[in-house]
Structure formats: structure tokens, C-alpha cells
Design a protein around this motif. Structure first.
Motif, PDB file in Angstrom:
ATOM      1  N   GLU A 173       0.837  -1.204   0.000  1.00 18.54           N
ATOM      2  CA  GLU A 173       0.000   0.000   0.000  1.00 18.54           C
ATOM      3  C   GLU A 173       0.867   1.248   0.000  1.00 18.54           C
ATOM      4  O   GLU A 173       0.560   2.251  -0.655  1.00 18.54           O
ATOM      5  CB  GLU A 173      -0.874   0.039   1.270  1.00 18.54           C
ATOM      6  CG  GLU A 173      -1.829  -1.119   1.408  1.00 18.54           C
ATOM      7  CD  GLU A 173      -2.288  -1.333   2.855  1.00 18.54           C
ATOM      8  OE1 GLU A 173      -3.293  -2.016   3.037  1.00 18.54           O
ATOM      9  OE2 GLU A 173      -1.637  -0.834   3.805  1.00 18.54           O
ATOM     10  N   VAL A 174       1.961   1.158   0.759  1.00 18.10           N
ATOM     11  CA  VAL A 174       2.794   2.339   0.985  1.00 18.10           C
ATOM     12  C   VAL A 174       3.490   2.785  -0.303  1.00 18.10           C
ATOM     13  O   VAL A 174       3.550   3.981  -0.603  1.00 18.10           O
ATOM     14  CB  VAL A 174       3.826   1.997   2.092  1.00 18.10           C
ATOM     15  CG1 VAL A 174       4.968   2.986   2.105  1.00 18.10           C
ATOM     16  CG2 VAL A 174       3.134   1.936   3.453  1.00 18.10           C
ATOM     17  N   VAL A 175       3.999   1.835  -1.062  1.00 20.39           N
ATOM     18  CA  VAL A 175       4.782   2.213  -2.237  1.00 20.39           C
ATOM     19  C   VAL A 175       3.945   2.990  -3.264  1.00 20.39           C
ATOM     20  O   VAL A 175       4.311   4.110  -3.627  1.00 20.39           O
ATOM     21  CB  VAL A 175       5.504   0.986  -2.845  1.00 20.39           C
ATOM     22  CG1 VAL A 175       6.092   1.322  -4.212  1.00 20.39           C
ATOM     23  CG2 VAL A 175       6.591   0.498  -1.896  1.00 20.39           C
ATOM     24  N   PRO A 176       2.794   2.440  -3.695  1.00 21.61           N
ATOM     25  CA  PRO A 176       2.021   3.235  -4.667  1.00 21.61           C
ATOM     26  C   PRO A 176       1.525   4.561  -4.090  1.00 21.61           C
ATOM     27  O   PRO A 176       1.477   5.569  -4.806  1.00 21.61           O
ATOM     28  CB  PRO A 176       0.839   2.321  -5.028  1.00 21.61           C
ATOM     29  CG  PRO A 176       0.828   1.226  -4.029  1.00 21.61           C
ATOM     30  CD  PRO A 176       2.199   1.109  -3.463  1.00 21.61           C
ATOM     31  N   ALA A 177       1.163   4.575  -2.809  1.00 21.57           N
ATOM     32  CA  ALA A 177       0.676   5.824  -2.212  1.00 21.57           C
ATOM     33  C   ALA A 177       1.781   6.883  -2.223  1.00 21.57           C
ATOM     34  O   ALA A 177       1.552   8.045  -2.578  1.00 21.57           O
ATOM     35  CB  ALA A 177       0.182   5.573  -0.792  1.00 21.57           C
ATOM     36  N   LEU A 178       2.995   6.457  -1.860  1.00 26.75           N
ATOM     37  CA  LEU A 178       4.094   7.438  -1.834  1.00 26.75           C
ATOM     38  C   LEU A 178       4.535   7.822  -3.244  1.00 26.75           C
ATOM     39  O   LEU A 178       4.960   8.958  -3.481  1.00 26.75           O
ATOM     40  CB  LEU A 178       5.267   6.912  -1.003  1.00 26.75           C
ATOM     41  CG  LEU A 178       5.003   6.813   0.515  1.00 26.75           C
ATOM     42  CD1 LEU A 178       6.223   6.258   1.235  1.00 26.75           C
ATOM     43  CD2 LEU A 178       4.606   8.161   1.130  1.00 26.75           C
ATOM     44  N   GLN A 179       4.418   6.879  -4.174  1.00 20.07           N
ATOM     45  CA  GLN A 179       4.698   7.238  -5.579  1.00 20.07           C
ATOM     46  C   GLN A 179       3.792   8.386  -6.005  1.00 20.07           C
ATOM     47  O   GLN A 179       4.239   9.374  -6.580  1.00 20.07           O
ATOM     48  CB  GLN A 179       4.425   6.041  -6.497  1.00 20.07           C
ATOM     49  CG  GLN A 179       5.645   5.207  -6.785  1.00 20.07           C
ATOM     50  CD  GLN A 179       5.292   3.835  -7.360  1.00 20.07           C
ATOM     51  OE1 GLN A 179       4.111   3.481  -7.503  1.00 20.07           O
ATOM     52  NE2 GLN A 179       6.317   3.054  -7.674  1.00 20.07           N
ATOM     53  N   ASN A 180       2.510   8.230  -5.689  1.00 24.49           N
ATOM     54  CA  ASN A 180       1.554   9.281  -6.042  1.00 24.49           C
ATOM     55  C   ASN A 180       1.870  10.577  -5.309  1.00 24.49           C
ATOM     56  O   ASN A 180       1.727  11.671  -5.859  1.00 24.49           O
ATOM     57  CB  ASN A 180       0.122   8.838  -5.721  1.00 24.49           C
ATOM     58  CG  ASN A 180      -0.331   7.684  -6.605  1.00 24.49           C
ATOM     59  OD1 ASN A 180       0.340   7.356  -7.587  1.00 24.49           O
ATOM     60  ND2 ASN A 180      -1.445   7.065  -6.257  1.00 24.49           N
ATOM     61  N   MET A 181       2.305  10.444  -4.073  1.00 24.24           N
ATOM     62  CA  MET A 181       2.599  11.647  -3.282  1.00 24.24           C
ATOM     63  C   MET A 181       3.786  12.408  -3.881  1.00 24.24           C
ATOM     64  O   MET A 181       3.751  13.638  -4.022  1.00 24.24           O
ATOM     65  CB  MET A 181       2.877  11.251  -1.825  1.00 24.24           C
ATOM     66  CG  MET A 181       2.985  12.437  -0.892  1.00 24.24           C
ATOM     67  SD  MET A 181       3.469  11.950   0.789  1.00 24.24           S
ATOM     68  CE  MET A 181       5.256  12.078   0.641  1.00 24.24           C
ATOM     69  N   VAL A 182       4.831  11.663  -4.252  1.00 18.74           N
ATOM     70  CA  VAL A 182       6.000  12.327  -4.848  1.00 18.74           C
ATOM     71  C   VAL A 182       5.616  12.937  -6.201  1.00 18.74           C
ATOM     72  O   VAL A 182       6.014  14.072  -6.523  1.00 18.74           O
ATOM     73  CB  VAL A 182       7.182  11.332  -4.988  1.00 18.74           C
ATOM     74  CG1 VAL A 182       8.325  11.948  -5.774  1.00 18.74           C
ATOM     75  CG2 VAL A 182       7.652  10.885  -3.611  1.00 18.74           C
TER      76      VAL A 182
END
Ligand code: GLN
Ligand code: ZN
Length: 757
Positions: A739-748
């Protein structure tokens, strides 16, 4: 003869039996009858454990929460669970947690809102009101428990939350005034009291702890009216207040039309004489002389010194009790096998507090000689604690005495610092970071557990933790985050981790206290002057920094949060313990700086929850809390950037103090509130940098780039863009990497889009 009684007993069980039974039931692994049998067994055991009392609380047991129980007793059940399959218990758990054991898969309703019970760490389910709310008595649960208790020969005293406190605890879902509901609530309470009388309740305890808060005239009148109406003489009412002094409500409280008043003589010690002087001579006076909020042995001789003359004056009308329900302390100190003997001798959990009560009663009723041995043993423990070298560390005391304003002062104002930091850190606009923790995988937990049990040697443990750190750094580099963290794999808990490394802290094995529903916390015990024998985080952070050219944030828990999530000393003001913690964490901050760490975050997740119940006392708390933070943080050079993090978003009423902390960057929780809560910062003209969380880490949902861009644009309407950071709401330890990786990808990606505009 003074009587003794108790206001409430912990229901979770000495071994958290209720927690495990509930969780099993919720998972569908046990039947409802297994759950209710376990509950009956616990009640029976707890009543037996209280059998030395003249009156024993009944109705304090709960499957989830006593306020939610009250809502069900009063028939105030949210419409959204009406007509759903199953029985009352199913609906009860739906309101409590969004689903019952039988609602497989779906979250069929939204759970009731949860909030803190006064200034404790217990959370209750907020009653919901509208102008159309109607009450209807549903007394089965309470009557069944009363019958059960009577059958077991228990000297039962049913316990209720009073009608005015009940309304005060709830929330209007429309624009109505919940006090308008009082008129139709009172007859339902009247019926309930009549039924309790019919079923053999002589005394009923009715809790109105709002009497220790600042009340408007309307609420004061509501209390008067309630007890005028309820005083029908069917049962005797013991009105209970606790958690503080009565102050301007004193005259109101002593004159309410009830047959007895319970008063918290621990927190309200200075008011005892005034209460006695004002209390009408026909009323019972219950004094709560044993601290229900802490785990220290009571100094019994000291209590007797002031209580004996009162007992002579008040005579038969005196009852003695713990200050409040024992819900807020662990059950049994005798379960502890690993506590140091000396420290253990200073402590009392719920059962030991009841023993203390019994000793007090015998001393009052038969003279101190009747309990000579018990009092001598108690005195020895009190003396040992007072004199112990482990409690008193002259160096620490001298350091606290030497605290001066300089210590909390950065070298230069924020405007000068930020210029130097920007040059030093070379960050883009809208810099991205995370709040500290990365997913605590099953592997990580296993490794920590094995190490703790001695099944893993130090070298293997360190190398496995380093692998976790390396993974977190790798992921963050791939994501192209700007300020990295090491991920906190080595930490089980943000307070315990530091407590374990500080002198002056002890840890229980079974000292669990209910926080909400089946959740418990085990607060560490701050018993002595606090010092830091060695650096606590430097090696991990240095290792993490060695893996990347980007800035690595040092990650610490602040003194106020450590204090607020611990059982703390009662032999010195909280502020002094807080200053000691501040000096210890300050040393860590300076060591991190010396090790080349350029950004240091000091979490103050629990600063807000330490606010006293009365607003008139807020300023005092905030001033030493903020000063403690400043002492911790502000010894660093201008170039070193200090971050703080708070996991909530209500800042309106404390914004001046937040600004006073003078952290270079504050990250807060805002993703659910559409950034409106930044208005507090905007209106105050908050000068420093802010990272309003754009990713709700409490939800498994993955926020999209567009959602986060939009949130940041809303933020930029309130805070100048050059002072904004982009980050999640809180730490990611409860999430999965997937969950964390795609969410942070979107955040960056969102941050990059913002920069491009
Ligand atoms: N640094 C902590 C973490 O990320 C902060 C947790 C908190 O604020 N509750 O887990
Ligand atoms: Zn947080």
C-alpha cells in the motif's frame, strides 16, 4: 463505622481474558454463548476479589464501553443499525466498531465516533443526538447483572452514568441543543431507578464527573433540575465526581438532591475541608483517598493523619473509596515476575489498592493498632521509595535546577535559520518526507521478539535490523523522496523504546490498561530521576545516513509525549519529570547533530492530550510543556533543521503555544479535513514551515496524485507555498509495503506536479 466501597473495577481481566475472548468472537472463532460465559466468569471473579467491601460496583462490566452501554440502556441507538440482522449484541458491536461478528467481509455501518474519557487514556463511543432523539428504557443488561450479583451474595451497588454527564459526553448530529433532551431523558432514568429499587438496589452510584469541569449556567441548572426530578426516594443516590476539584461547582455539587456525594480526595485534597463544611449534615460523604489514576502505594499513615479527625466528625456518614473507578490501573501487581523487587514494593495495582482500602477501614474502625503490621510494612515501602538512590539522582536534580531560558533558545530567529538550512539541505520546493516508521512486517516483529527473549544474539539482531533499514532507504530512494527516515524497525513503541534506555524507568509485564474496546496499553513506569546512560538512536541513524546522499532525519519522541503516555511519579510535579526527560532527549539531539544528522524530528503526538480538564489550567501546562520541548530541541546550530510531528489537527485553541515551540517544520494530520484546519495557522500568521498530511494512513485506500495535488492547493490558499512540505498524516508502521509504495509514488508525483506549476 466508616464503610468502604469501590467505584468500578477493570473488566479486561488480569490476563486480558476479555480482550482475547472478544477478538476470537469477532473473528467468528467462538460463539456468543462462549463469550457471555467468559464474561459472567470474569464478573464473578471480580466480585469475589472485591468481597471485602461494604458495597461492590455492579454494572461496571462492559463488552466494549460503559458509555455505549448507557446508550443502549437508554434506547439511544443510531438509526443506521436499525433493521439489520442479528440481535442486540450484534448492533452493539456495529456501533462500537462498524461490524458485528456475523457481518462477514463488509463494513456494513460506520462505527460511532470515539473520544477520550476526560483526561484519561480511556476512549468512549460518543452518544449521538438529534432533535428527534427519543429514549426508551432497555434495562435488561443492568438488571441481569444485578440479579447475577445478588445470587452470588454480592453487596451490590449498581453504577450508572448520570443523565447530565451522559448528555454532555454526546454530540448533536444536527444543529439542535442536546440539553433540550433532558426533559425526556429524566423520566427514563426515573423508571430505571425504580426498577433497580425493586430489584434490591439500596444504593445506586450515579456518576457526574462533569462537575470537575467548567460548566455554563445552563449545565449547572440541568444538574440541579435532574436531581430534583430524580429524587423520589426509591433508592439512595450516591452522586460521584472524580478527576479533579469542584471549585465553582462546589456549592452546586454538595446541594444536589441526592443522599450521598463521592469526592476525589486525591486530586481534590485541598478542597476536602470545604466540601465537609458545605455538605448538608444528612448526606453520606464518600472520600476517594486512594489514587485510581496511578500505580503507587498509598502512604497510609499520611492518609490516616488527616482522615482520622474527619472520621470522628463525620462518623457513620463517612465512606472511603478509591478516587475514581479502578478501570484506569492494571489489575494485579502479583502477576509481575520480572519487576525489580524494590520497585515492585512501591507499587499497587487494582487489587492491592483494595487491600489498602481494607487496611484503612480497619485502622479507622478499630484503631491503627489493629493493623499495626500492615501499616508498618506500608511505611517501610514508602520510606524505601522516598530514600532510594535509584529514585534520587543529585546530578539530574542539579541539572534541572540549573535550567535557564537560554537553554530553550535557538541561536537565531527562524527567518535567519531557514535561509541557512535551505542552503545546507538543498531541498526543492514542496519537499517530500514521511513521518518516521515504515511497515512493521511480521518478520520485523519476529526478529525483535526473538532478540528480546534471548533467542537471537546481538550481532544477528543488529544485522537483521540493518537489512530492514537498508530496505527502507532503498525504497525511499527509488521513490525519490527528499528527506529520508530510517524506518523505526527497531522500535516496538515510540515511548517504550526510549523508556527502556533511560534510567528511572521500569516496565511491567502485565500492567495493561484498557484504552478502548479490546485495546489495551501498558504504560511504562517513570519512577525516578531520569537520565540517559548512553546514546539511544545515533548508531541506527548514522548507519541509515551512510546509505544515502540525501538528508536522513533523526527520529525522537519528545518529553511531553513520553510523560503523557507513562505512569509518572506522584512525589514531584509533572513539570519536573518533564524537564528531566527534556534534558535527556536534548542530549540525544546534540549527539545526533554531532554525528552529522542535519534534520531531527521530535514527535509530540500526545502534547494536546495532556491539556488539563479546566481551561483555566491550560496555560500553566502549556508553558512547561512548550518549555520542555524548547529545551529538548533548541540547543542545535541554525543549520540543523528541527521537525516536530503531531497526529491531530485541532490547533485553534493552542496555536500560540505551537508557534512558541519554534520548530522549523511541523507535520500534522489534515488529510481528512480538506485543509480547513490550517485556518488556525493562517489566522495566527504561523511563521514556520508546515507539512499538512495529504495521505490518510489510517485507511488502506491509496490516495491518487490528483487528490493530493488538490489538497496541497487548498493548503497553499492558507499557507505560502514556499513554506509547505508534502507528507503523510502519520507513521506508516501499520500499513503494508504494497500500500505504501504506490501511495508514496503518487505523493511524490503530486509534489513534482506542484513544483512544475
Ligand atoms: N515517528 C512516529 C512514527 O512514524 C510517529 C508516530 C506518531 O506520531 N504516533 O511511527
Ligand atoms: Zn502521528
Amino acid at each position: 463505622m466508616a464503610k468502604i466501597h469501590n467505584l468500578g473495577f477493570p473488566r479486561i481481566g488480569a490476563n486480558r481474558e476479555l480482550k482475547f475472548a472478544l477478538e476470537k468472537y469477532w473473528k467468528g472463532e467462538s460463539s456468543q454463548s462462549e463469550l457471555t460465559e467468559l464474561a459472567a466468569g470474569l464478573r464473578q471473579k471480580h466480585w469475589q476479589q472485591q468481597s471485602g467491601l461494604d458495597l461492590t460496583p455492579v454494572g461496571d462490566f462492559s463488552f466494549y464501553d460503559q458509555v455505549l452501554d448507557t446508550s443502549f440502556t437508554l434506547g439511544n441507538i443510531p438509526a443506521r443499525v436499525e433493521g439489520l440482522a442479528g440481535d442486540e449484541l450484534d448492533n452493539y458491536f456495529r456501533v462500537a466498531r462498524g461490524r458485528s461478528a456475523n457481518d462477514s467481509g463488509c463494513h456494513c455501518v460506520h462505527a460511532g465516533e470515539m473520544t477520550k474519557w476526560f483526561d484519561t487514556n480511556y476512549h468512549y463511543i460518543v452518544p449521538e443526538f438529534t432533535a428527534d432523539t427519543r429514549f426508551e428504557l432497555n434495562p435488561e443488561r443492568l438488571l441481569a447483572q444485578l440479579t447475577e450479583a445478588k445470587a452470588q451474595g454480592v453487596a451490590a451497588k449498581p453504577v450508572l452514568i448520570g443523565p447530565v454527564t451522559y448528555l454532555w459526553l454526546g454530540k448533536e448530529k444536527d444543529n439542535s441543543n442536546k440539553l433540550d433532551l433532558l426533559d425526556q431523558l429524566l423520566p427514563v432514568y426515573g423508571q430505571l431507578l425504580a426498577l433497580l429499587a425493586d430489584n434490591g438496589g439500596e444504593w445506586v452510584q450515579i456518576d457526574e464527573p462533569i462537575l470537575v469541569t467548567e460548566l455554563s449556567a445552563e449545565w449547572q441548572q440541568a444538574l440541579s433540575k435532574a436531581y430534583q426530578t430524580l429524587n423520589k426516594g426509591q433508592v439512595k443516590l450516591l452522586l460521584a465526581t472524580y478527576f479533579g476539584e469542584l471549585k465553582e461547582n462546589l456549592s452546586l455539587a454538595v446541594n444536589l438532591q441526592v443522599q450521598g456525594l463521592h469526592f476525589d480526595a486525591v486530586r481534590g485534597r485541598n478542597e476536602v475541608d470545604a466540601v465537609i463544611a458545605a455538605l448538608p449534615a444528612d448526606k453520606v460523604l464518600s472520600l476517594g483517598v486512594i489514587n485510581g489514576r496511578n500505580i503507587w502505594k498509598t502512604d497510609l499513615n499520611a492518609v490516616l493523619n488527616w482522615l482520622e479527625p474527619i472520621a470522628r466528625d463525620v462518623g457513620e456518614r463517612l465512606w472511603v473509596a478509591p478516587s475514581c473507578s479502578l478501570l484506569h490501573v492494571p489489575v494485579d501487581l502479583n502477576s509481575e515476575q520480572k519487576l525489580d523487587d524494590e520497585i515492585q514494593s512501591w507499587l499497587a495495582f487494582a487489587l492491592q489498592k483494595l487491600d489498602e482500602l481494607a487496611v484503612l477501614a480497619r485502622a479507622l474502625n478499630q484503631g491503627r493498632d489493629a493493623v499495626f503490621a500492615e501499616l508498618a510494612a506500608n511505611q517501610a515501602a514508602i520510606d524505601s521509595r522516598r530514600q532510594s538512590r535509584r529514585v534520587n539522582n543529585p546530578d539530574v536534580q542539579a541539572a534541572v535546577a540549573a535550567i535557564n531560558p537560554q537553554l530553550g533558545q535557538r541561536q537565531n530567529p527562524y527567518a535567519d535559520r531557514i535561509a541557512k538550512q535551505t542552503a545546507h539541505l538543498n531541498l526543492p520546493a514542496f519537499p517530500t518526507t514521511t513521518i518516521g516508521s515504515f511497515p512493521q512486517t511480521a518478520d520485523i516483529r519476529q526478529t525483535r521478539l526473538k532478540f528480546k527473549k534471548g533467542e537471537l544474539d546481538q550481532a544477528t539482531y543488529v544485522s537483521q535490523m540493518k537489512q530492514e533499514i537498508a530496505r527502507a532507504v532503498r525504497e525511499q530512494e527509488a521513490l525519490d523522496l527528499d528527506v529520508l527516515v530510517h524506518g523505526e524497525a527497531e522500535r516496538n513503541d515510540m515511548v517504550e523504546y526510549f523508556g527502556e534506555q533511560l534510567d528511572g524507568y521500569a516496565f511491567s509485564q502485565f500492567g495493561w490498561v484498557q484504552s478502548y474496546g479490546s485495546r489495551c496499553v501498558k504504560p511504562p513506569i517513570l519512577f525516578g530521576d531520569i537520565s540517559r546512560p548512553a546514546a539511544m538512536t545515533v548508531a541506527w541513524t548514522q548507519y541509515a545516513q551512510s546509505l544515502t546522499a540525501k538528508p536522513m532525519k533523526g527520529m525522537l519522541t519528545g518529553p511531553v509525549t513520553i510523560l503523557n503516555w507513562s505512569f509518572v511519579r506522584d512525589d514531584q510535579p509533572r513539570s519536573v519529570s518533564c524537564y528531566q526527560l527534556a534534558l535527556a532527549i536534548r542530549a540525544e539531539v546534540l549527539d545526533l547533530e554531532k554525528a552529522g544528522v542535519k534534520v531531527i524530528q521530535i514527535d509530540e503526538a500526545a502534547l494536546r492530550e495532556g491539556l488539563p480538564l479546566r481551561r483555566s489550567e491550560w496555560q500553566d501546562y502549556l508553558s512547561w510543556a512548550v518549555e520542555s520541548f524548547r529545551i529538548t530541541a533548541n540547543g542545535v546550530a541554525d543549520e540543523t533543521q528541527i521537525h516536530t510531528h503531531m497526529c491531530y489537527s485541532e490547533f485553534n485553541d493552542i496555536i500560540a503555544s505551537i508557534a512558541d515551540m519554534d520548530a522549523d517544520v511541523i507535520t500534522i494530520e489534515t488529510s481528512r479535513s480538506d485543509m480547513e484546519l490550517l485556518d488556525a495557522f493562517d489566522n495566527f500568521k504561523y511563521p514556520n514551515e508546515i507539512g499538512p498530511g495529504v495521505y490518510d494512513i489510517h485507511s488502506p485506500n491509496i490516495p491518487t496524485e490528483a487528490q493530493m495535488v488538490k489538497l496541497m492547493q487548498q493548503a497553499a490558499k492558507r499557507i505560502p507555498a514556499e513554506r509547505l512540505w508534502v507528507n503523510p498524516d502519520c507513521g506508516l508502521k501499520t500499513r503494508q509495503w504494497a500500500e505504501v509504495v504506490p501511495a508514496l509514488q503518487n505523493m511524490v508525483a503530486a509534489a513534482k506536479t506542484l513544483r512544475a506549476n
